[in-house]
Design a protein around this motif. Structure first.
Motif, short mmCIF file in Angstrom:
data_model
loop_
_atom_site.label_atom_id
_atom_site.label_comp_id
_atom_site.label_asym_id
_atom_site.label_seq_id
_atom_site.Cartn_x
_atom_site.Cartn_y
_atom_site.Cartn_z
N PHE A 1 65.40 89.63 37.52
CA PHE A 1 64.98 88.55 36.66
C PHE A 1 65.27 87.68 35.86
CE2 PHE A 1 62.13 92.02 38.26
CZ PHE A 1 60.93 91.86 40.05
N LEU B 1 56.17 90.53 36.88
CA LEU B 1 57.62 89.45 36.93
C LEU B 1 57.44 88.85 38.39
CD1 LEU B 1 60.13 91.99 35.44
CD2 LEU B 1 58.45 90.13 34.14
N GLU B 2 57.07 89.58 39.77
CA GLU B 2 57.18 88.91 40.56
C GLU B 2 56.09 87.74 41.05
OE1 GLU B 2 57.20 91.66 43.63
OE2 GLU B 2 59.30 92.73 43.41
N ARG C 1 57.08 84.35 38.30
CA ARG C 1 58.82 83.82 39.78
C ARG C 1 57.63 82.67 40.74
NH1 ARG C 1 61.95 87.24 42.31
NH2 ARG C 1 63.63 87.04 40.12
#
Length: 94
Positions: free
Chosen positions: A85, A58-59, A62
């Motif tokens: 998130f 997820l990072e 992003r």
């Protein structure tokens, strides 16, 4: 843990002790990724690999400036536990 995007396989993946854990996705128009499946091989299960894989993925998503539609139950369950998130969750697709 280092997660990479394997575009050919349509997944984000990491290798641990010779085993590959991954999150599969389907790319949609508008920089949206449907996160469909998380896989952690049995040989490395039970060590928090799945959760670490989700967070790192997820990072990375992003940083790549994509939005997500979480379809994988494991990812959905993780997202219900955190608000970290919310900014990358895409509006519902029609």
């Amino acid at each position: 843990m280092q997660v990479i995007q394997n575009k050919e396989a349509s997944r984000f993946e990491t290798s641990i002790d010779g085993e590959t854990a991954f999150i599969e996705y389907v790319e949609k128009p508008g920089a949206v990724l449907l996160l469909t499946h998380t896989c952690v091989p049995r040989q490395i299960a039970g060590r928090g690999v799945g959760t670490k894989l989700v967070v790192e993925t997820l990072e990375l998503i992003r940083r790549l400036e994509f939005k997500i539609v979480p379809l994988c139950p494991f990812i959905v369950a993780y997202l219900k536990k955190t608000n970290d998130f919310q900014d990358i969750i895409a509006p519902k697709l029609h």
